[in-house]
Design a protein around this motif. Structure first.
Motif, PDB file in Angstrom:
ATOM      1  N   ASP A  12      -1.873  11.616 -37.090  1.00 34.01           N
ATOM      2  CA  ASP A  12      -0.504  11.812 -37.180  1.00 34.01           C
ATOM      3  C   ASP A  12       0.462  11.112 -36.797  1.00 34.01           C
ATOM      4  OD1 ASP A  12      -1.547  14.373 -38.921  1.00 34.01           O
ATOM      5  OD2 ASP A  12      -1.542  15.791 -36.193  1.00 34.01           O
ATOM      6  N   VAL A  16      -3.582   8.336 -30.057  1.00 30.92           N
ATOM      7  CA  VAL A  16      -3.990   9.822 -28.964  1.00 30.92           C
ATOM      8  C   VAL A  16      -4.789   7.945 -27.862  1.00 30.92           C
ATOM      9  CG1 VAL A  16      -6.803  10.277 -28.674  1.00 30.92           C
ATOM     10  CG2 VAL A  16      -5.510  10.409 -31.619  1.00 30.92           C
ATOM     11  N   SER A  36      -8.830  17.546 -20.011  1.00 32.61           N
ATOM     12  CA  SER A  36      -8.684  17.566 -21.736  1.00 32.61           C
ATOM     13  C   SER A  36      -8.198  17.717 -22.453  1.00 32.61           C
ATOM     14  CB  SER A  36      -9.255  19.412 -21.411  1.00 32.61           C
ATOM     15  OG  SER A  36      -9.684  20.380 -22.923  1.00 32.61           O
ATOM     16  N   THR A  42     -12.286  11.449 -28.926  1.00 28.16           N
ATOM     17  CA  THR A  42     -11.991  10.917 -29.902  1.00 28.16           C
ATOM     18  C   THR A  42     -12.656   9.824 -30.060  1.00 28.16           C
ATOM     19  OG1 THR A  42     -10.096  12.473 -30.516  1.00 28.16           O
ATOM     20  CG2 THR A  42     -10.337  10.252 -31.714  1.00 28.16           C
ATOM     21  N   GLU A 154     -19.929  14.924 -22.610  1.00 28.38           N
ATOM     22  CA  GLU A 154     -20.053  16.551 -21.425  1.00 28.38           C
ATOM     23  C   GLU A 154     -22.082  17.252 -21.587  1.00 28.38           C
ATOM     24  OE1 GLU A 154     -16.856  18.438 -21.002  1.00 28.38           O
ATOM     25  OE2 GLU A 154     -15.955  17.762 -21.793  1.00 28.38           O
ATOM     26  N   HIS A 187     -16.607  15.652 -16.873  1.00 29.36           N
ATOM     27  CA  HIS A 187     -15.256  16.595 -15.768  1.00 29.36           C
ATOM     28  C   HIS A 187     -15.530  16.756 -14.472  1.00 29.36           C
ATOM     29  CE1 HIS A 187     -13.639  18.040 -20.053  1.00 29.36           C
ATOM     30  NE2 HIS A 187     -12.433  17.556 -19.477  1.00 29.36           N
ATOM     31  N   LEU A 205      -2.688  12.132 -22.620  1.00 30.19           N
ATOM     32  CA  LEU A 205      -2.512  11.646 -24.098  1.00 30.19           C
ATOM     33  C   LEU A 205      -1.062  10.732 -24.370  1.00 30.19           C
ATOM     34  CD1 LEU A 205      -4.160  11.981 -26.547  1.00 30.19           C
ATOM     35  CD2 LEU A 205      -3.055  13.385 -27.441  1.00 30.19           C
TER      36      LEU A 205
HETATM   37  N1  LIG Z   1      -9.247  15.629 -36.890  1.00 31.97           N
HETATM   38  C1  LIG Z   1      -8.160  15.626 -35.846  1.00 31.97           C
HETATM   39  N2  LIG Z   1      -6.832  15.453 -36.408  1.00 31.97           N
HETATM   40  C2  LIG Z   1      -5.886  15.608 -35.551  1.00 31.97           C
HETATM   41  N3  LIG Z   1      -5.728  15.846 -34.436  1.00 31.97           N
HETATM   42  C3  LIG Z   1      -7.352  15.749 -33.789  1.00 31.97           C
HETATM   43  C4  LIG Z   1      -8.453  16.107 -34.260  1.00 31.97           C
HETATM   44  N4  LIG Z   1      -9.413  15.577 -33.639  1.00 31.97           N
HETATM   45  C5  LIG Z   1      -8.481  15.481 -31.910  1.00 31.97           C
HETATM   46  N5  LIG Z   1      -7.325  15.239 -32.379  1.00 31.97           N
HETATM   47  C6  LIG Z   1      -6.441  15.404 -31.531  1.00 31.97           C
HETATM   48  O1  LIG Z   1      -6.967  14.231 -30.251  1.00 31.97           O
HETATM   49  C7  LIG Z   1      -6.624  14.866 -28.962  1.00 31.97           C
HETATM   50  C8  LIG Z   1      -7.510  14.067 -28.599  1.00 31.97           C
HETATM   51  O2  LIG Z   1      -8.324  14.570 -28.897  1.00 31.97           O
HETATM   52  P1  LIG Z   1     -10.428  14.872 -28.121  1.00 31.97           P
HETATM   53  O3  LIG Z   1     -10.985  16.092 -28.670  1.00 31.97           O
HETATM   54  O4  LIG Z   1     -10.481  13.466 -28.187  1.00 31.97           O
HETATM   55  O5  LIG Z   1     -10.304  15.274 -26.184  1.00 31.97           O
HETATM   56  P2  LIG Z   1     -11.559  15.416 -25.482  1.00 31.97           P
HETATM   57  O6  LIG Z   1     -10.649  14.219 -24.106  1.00 31.97           O
HETATM   58  O7  LIG Z   1     -11.983  15.065 -26.013  1.00 31.97           O
HETATM   59  O8  LIG Z   1     -10.964  16.817 -24.809  1.00 31.97           O
HETATM   60  P3  LIG Z   1     -11.788  17.772 -23.810  1.00 31.97           P
HETATM   61  O9  LIG Z   1     -12.156  17.285 -22.536  1.00 31.97           O
HETATM   62  O10 LIG Z   1     -11.513  19.231 -23.349  1.00 31.97           O
HETATM   63  O11 LIG Z   1     -13.499  17.692 -25.217  1.00 31.97           O
HETATM   64  C9  LIG Z   1      -6.167  16.063 -28.924  1.00 31.97           C
HETATM   65  O12 LIG Z   1      -4.466  16.491 -29.729  1.00 31.97           O
HETATM   66  C10 LIG Z   1      -6.602  16.854 -30.537  1.00 31.97           C
HETATM   67  O13 LIG Z   1      -5.682  17.717 -30.350  1.00 31.97           O
END
Ligand SMILES: Nc1ncnc2c1ncn2[C@@H]1O[C@H](COP(=O)(O)OP(=O)(O)OP(=O)(O)O)[C@@H](O)[C@H]1O
Ligand SMILES: [Mg+2]
Length: 245
Positions: A12, A16, A36, A42, A154, A187, A205
């Motif tokens: 959006d 990231v 988190s 991503t 994880e 984590h 982020l």
């Molecule tokens: N398909 C998507 N569309 C829009 N935003 C997304 C999408 N996938 C992830 N995000 C956003 O990207 C950001 C990173 O998400 P991600 O799942 O990579 O985090 P993470 O570090 O793996 O978290 P966790 O430790 O909770 O697993 C978050 O703000 C999430 O809301």
């Protein structure tokens, strides 16, 4: 083995991560630690092509590519087991799709099931076992891909403390046995200290590496090792300051 430069992914219109660099030499066990939602999954999805990158270079063994695809084994944060298959058939999927010798694959899977405490559950369906058992089955399936590089998101998060400790030791053994290069998300600081050659601390982020700790300590490691304790104190101090979980 893997060189990632200037990698960017936007959702959006918001990054990231952007300008993200990662260097993963063969044979190393690298761990990503971050809060988190900071973008770890991503990153893995972008590296493997589950989701396209918006910018940057991914160079695998000297070759530039849009993503790694099946060149690496990827254990997703969600176990993604097929509900209509038994645990054994789920674990055998990589061998089946690659057209490998199924008798040998079945033998190897049976051994891994035994070592990961899944013996006796081979014919159970995923919904008939616990979350931790599904996670272990997903780990077996990932190992059955038998790639030089393994990405683990994880992998031990749904396990109780004792099982987790057992599997941490097993991961170390498997890394040597399967001669893997591993990039793992966790984590758990203690888990990172026990397993990692390099630990990358990540910011919230947009995700960036804020510190890297390299641990030149032989494995298996003792928790009371002075260097390990010193590194742990440094990591915890850094996480407290930076608000990283
Ligand atoms: N398909 C998507 N569309 C829009 N935003 C997304 C999408 N996938 C992830 N995000 C956003 O990207 C950001 C990173 O998400 P991600 O799942 O990579 O985090 P993470 O570090 O793996 O978290 P966790 O430790 O909770 O697993 C978050 O703000 C999430 O809301
Ligand atoms: Mg995640």
């Amino acid at each position: 083995m893997l060189q990632v430069t200037d990698l960017a992914k936007y959702y959006d219109g918001q990054p990231v991560f952007s300008g993200f660099d990662l260097h993963l030499p063969a044979g190393r066990f690298q761990v990503l630690l971050g809060p988190s939602g900071c973008g770890k999954t991503t990153l893995f999805n972008t590296l493997t092509g589950v989701t396209p990158k918006d910018a940057g270079d991914i160079v695998w063994q000297g070759e530039t590519m849009s993503h790694l695809g099946n060149l690496c084994a990827y254990m997703h944060q969600k176990d993604l087991l097929l509900p209509w298959f038994s645990l054994m058939d789920n674990a055998l999927l990589p061998a089946r799709t690659r057209g490998l010798d199924m008798a040998a694959a079945r033998e190897r899977t049976t051994q891994l099931f035994f070592r990961l405490g899944l013996a006796g559950f081979e014919s159970h369906r995923p919904h008939q076992v616990s979350g931790g058992m599904r996670q272990r089955c997903a780990l077996v399936r990932t190992l059955m891909f038998d790639r030089d590089l393994t990405l683990l998101d994880e992998p031990l998060s749904a396990l109780d403390a004792i099982t987790r400790q057992r599997l941490q030791h097993l991961l170390l053994l498997l890394q040597t046995e399967f001669s893997k290069t591993i990039l793992m998300i966790t984590h758990d600081v203690d888990e990172a200290l026990l397993l990692a050659d390099d630990i990358f601390l990540l910011s919230p982020l947009p995700m960036a590496v804020t510190r890297c700790f390299s641990l030149a300590l032989p494995k298996p490691r003792a928790f009371d090792d002075p260097l390990l304790l010193h590194t742990k104190a440094e990591i915890l101090g850094h996480l407290e300051k930076g608000g990283v979980s």
